[in-house]
Design a protein around this motif. Sequence first.
Motif, mmCIF file in Angstrom:
data_model
loop_
_atom_site.group_PDB
_atom_site.id
_atom_site.type_symbol
_atom_site.label_atom_id
_atom_site.label_comp_id
_atom_site.label_asym_id
_atom_site.label_seq_id
_atom_site.Cartn_x
_atom_site.Cartn_y
_atom_site.Cartn_z
ATOM 1 N N ARG A 168 0.840 -1.196 0.000
ATOM 2 C CA ARG A 168 0.000 0.000 0.000
ATOM 3 C C ARG A 168 0.880 1.254 0.000
ATOM 4 O O ARG A 168 2.065 1.211 0.326
ATOM 5 C CB ARG A 168 -0.913 -0.002 1.225
ATOM 6 N N GLY A 169 0.248 2.369 -0.361
ATOM 7 C CA GLY A 169 0.917 3.666 -0.330
ATOM 8 C C GLY A 169 -0.008 4.722 0.225
ATOM 9 O O GLY A 169 -1.189 4.479 0.509
ATOM 10 N N ASP A 170 0.534 5.919 0.385
ATOM 11 C CA ASP A 170 -0.283 7.005 0.927
ATOM 12 C C ASP A 170 -1.401 7.415 -0.027
ATOM 13 O O ASP A 170 -2.449 7.905 0.403
ATOM 14 C CB ASP A 170 0.605 8.216 1.230
ATOM 15 N N ASP A 171 -1.185 7.253 -1.318
ATOM 16 C CA ASP A 171 -2.176 7.666 -2.305
ATOM 17 C C ASP A 171 -3.020 6.514 -2.825
ATOM 18 O O ASP A 171 -3.780 6.674 -3.780
ATOM 19 C CB ASP A 171 -1.470 8.341 -3.485
ATOM 20 N N VAL A 172 -2.880 5.337 -2.222
ATOM 21 C CA VAL A 172 -3.615 4.159 -2.681
ATOM 22 C C VAL A 172 -4.696 3.839 -1.658
ATOM 23 O O VAL A 172 -4.437 3.785 -0.458
ATOM 24 C CB VAL A 172 -2.675 2.957 -2.878
ATOM 25 N N GLN A 173 -5.943 3.632 -2.142
ATOM 26 C CA GLN A 173 -7.073 3.286 -1.290
ATOM 27 C C GLN A 173 -7.692 2.010 -1.820
ATOM 28 O O GLN A 173 -8.040 1.922 -3.000
ATOM 29 C CB GLN A 173 -8.095 4.422 -1.264
ATOM 30 N N LEU A 174 -7.812 1.011 -0.947
ATOM 31 C CA LEU A 174 -8.318 -0.287 -1.381
ATOM 32 C C LEU A 174 -9.786 -0.210 -1.778
ATOM 33 O O LEU A 174 -10.168 -0.645 -2.861
ATOM 34 C CB LEU A 174 -8.107 -1.318 -0.272
ATOM 35 N N LEU A 175 -10.637 0.358 -0.910
ATOM 36 C CA LEU A 175 -12.070 0.422 -1.166
ATOM 37 C C LEU A 175 -12.450 1.799 -1.698
ATOM 38 O O LEU A 175 -11.877 2.822 -1.306
ATOM 39 C CB LEU A 175 -12.861 0.136 0.117
ATOM 40 N N ASP A 176 -13.433 1.813 -2.601
ATOM 41 C CA ASP A 176 -13.943 3.082 -3.103
ATOM 42 C C ASP A 176 -14.741 3.790 -2.019
ATOM 43 O O ASP A 176 -15.381 3.155 -1.170
ATOM 44 C CB ASP A 176 -14.843 2.854 -4.328
ATOM 45 N N ASN A 177 -14.724 5.105 -2.084
ATOM 46 C CA ASN A 177 -15.470 5.910 -1.113
ATOM 47 C C ASN A 177 -16.870 6.165 -1.664
ATOM 48 O O ASN A 177 -17.027 6.832 -2.687
ATOM 49 C CB ASN A 177 -14.744 7.235 -0.867
#
Length: 735
Positions: free
Chosen positions: A199-208
């Motif tokens: 993972r990274g700071d700009d990576v999000q697993l689930l959509d908001n």
Amino acid sequence: MTDTQTEPQINGHAEPKVALIKWAPEPEPAVEETPEVEAVDRPDNPLADWLTVPDMPILPAWARSRQSITANVTALGRLCVWHCRYHALRIPKYGARVAWLAVKGLVRGLRGLWPTLTAHDRTAAVKALRAQVKAQPEDVELAVRYALLHRERTVARRARWGAAAAAVAATAVGWYLAPPLVQAGMAAAVTVPLAYLGRGDDVQLLDNPTPPLRVDMSAQQLNDALRAAGLLKNGKGDDDGPRVTCVMGPVRDGRGWSVMFDLPKGGGKTAADVLAKRTTIAAELGVDEIQVIASRVRAAAGGNAGRVSMWVADDDPYLLDGEPKNNTPLLKADRFSIWEPIPFGRDARGNRITVPVMWQSLFFGGLPRRGKTFTQRLMTAAGLLDPYVRHYIADGKGGADWMPMKAVAHRLVMGAEDDAVDALKSMLKELLAEMERRFVLLRGLPPSVCPEGKLTPAIVEKYNLPVIFVTIDELQEYFTAMEKDDRDQVINDLCRIARRGPAAGFVSNFASQRPDAESVPTKLREIITLRYCTQVVDQTSSDMVLGKGKAAQGADASVLSEEHRGTGVLVTGPASFVTVLADFLDGPAFSELCQRGRALRVAHNQLTGDAVGDITAAADSAGLTIAPVLSDCLDVMRHADRMHTVDLLDRLVNVDEDRYGDWDAERLAAELEAAGVDRTTKQVKVGGKNLAGYRRSDLEAAVPAELLFAARRVDPAPSTTPTTETPSEGSVEGA
């Protein structure tokens, strides 16, 4: 000369031995008993304030009733189900994202393990000894130390690589031999840590699922906006100056931000000043003024003269997505009681707005083609579903908007021509006579039946006194068509109906496009209690409809745009107003309600007046068909015995432009002849002019006799002379 008063004697004796008169004992002076004051409430008790039980509820608002708890739990369940469906639909996308993150994690893991596998912790010492050996090749002891250290590093590398290879091989063999369920668990046990590592700071697993905020708001932004609007004083130097006290928020509330704040003391500003500066505040917040919903918080809600409740929407809350659709709850109701508040529309936050009309009078105003008539019809439509409501309708435009009411209306006046104006004046006289008759009747009823001298639901049904709904659209058309004397008389009649009629069960429902002093006099507008205004050109026009000074209080219909059809400002009291997106009810749906209203009145024996003479409805009941052109001609000639062809065509076009827009005299004559009309004469004299035209008797001759006979059984109008006798219980029953 003065008189000397002697002492009173009893039985001739000043001081009798025996008193034969027993004087009443003097009453003892009343001693006011002071209630015992608890020690806590004593004014000299320094702990009184500290020991006082707070006057506030223990539970929050959502947990104070079983219904509220159930509603909130149900809403939470709906929210959880929605989130599950939202994320379940995106499982393939999440799987691909996890796989990519696992690859990145694997690369990062190998990069982190590489120094360990290559014994990087011993490489520095080996390199240092290698350099020394090159510098001193004759030193044997140094060469031996280098050889031993190099061998130790090589052994460590082999051991570590072997252990890693054995672990990988064992894992591969175990995964190959394991059942599918265990394989899936092993894959997840490896993939999830790798994905977490990748993972990274700009990576999000689930959509908001929450869309990005279009409008941001903070306490600092609110203070800056109020200060720019001149509602807060500027500070000196680095000091920002006075700030508002946020009682609540700013917090997200639906599709916007909600905040409640108190203005600082000493600034000389009130909540009314904030409402008057709504446009400036909206500009400073970066939104349109239609998105700023502000109101004063009154003392009943825990407020004061300086407390303001404000809601800033993310976008325009009154715009419709696509074409409007019929959404009034009246369409799904079998019956409706006019004594209940009428469903009217929704506010900016989507809350349902209802309007009570009993004991009220209504006025609708605004520019043409902004939904004024459609909104006015909502009030009348509610009365259609109550069989104990009698409708009096007058439409100065004479179009198709109110034509379906012919199936229900006790009196129906269409247009503002001379014959229609005379019919309007006759209708008002009938209403005034009925109003006076009802007041005489109500005064004669016993207090047990009529305790307040006003109409009640029980009196309506027992004494057959239906609520009277007086609907007049396009008032300015009637006033401009009248002479001054007639105009003044009609204005006085309308004022009497609007002022005194509510107690007798009269509901006035007026509308005008031009609410100026010439079109709709001020003395009529000022006695109206409920007002609704669609878009107007400026604040002056808005105040003409809603009341003087309402725009300064925030009730300003001039901020509405052309896209806000069906949206207006509703004023329900001196300091109560709300911007409402009214429910939509189109022409066909309104016609359907009219037919349902007629069926209800027939079932309850309440169909009276002109509605009984509706030939089209009589034909439908008898299973017969009348040509539409014949029915329309009879409708537009309802107030005239004869009419010139030119005028008849104009009125037909006004009723249905799509059908009669391209008709001429020859086409009209041919269609009426095909409908069975046999003209006794082709020339009629109207207003001293002898031109081509039609007689109403010729048109009625084309209608089957049984229908014409049924349609002419119209109830007579009530007597214009109210009775002076006090009605008895039995005599009133048949009124």
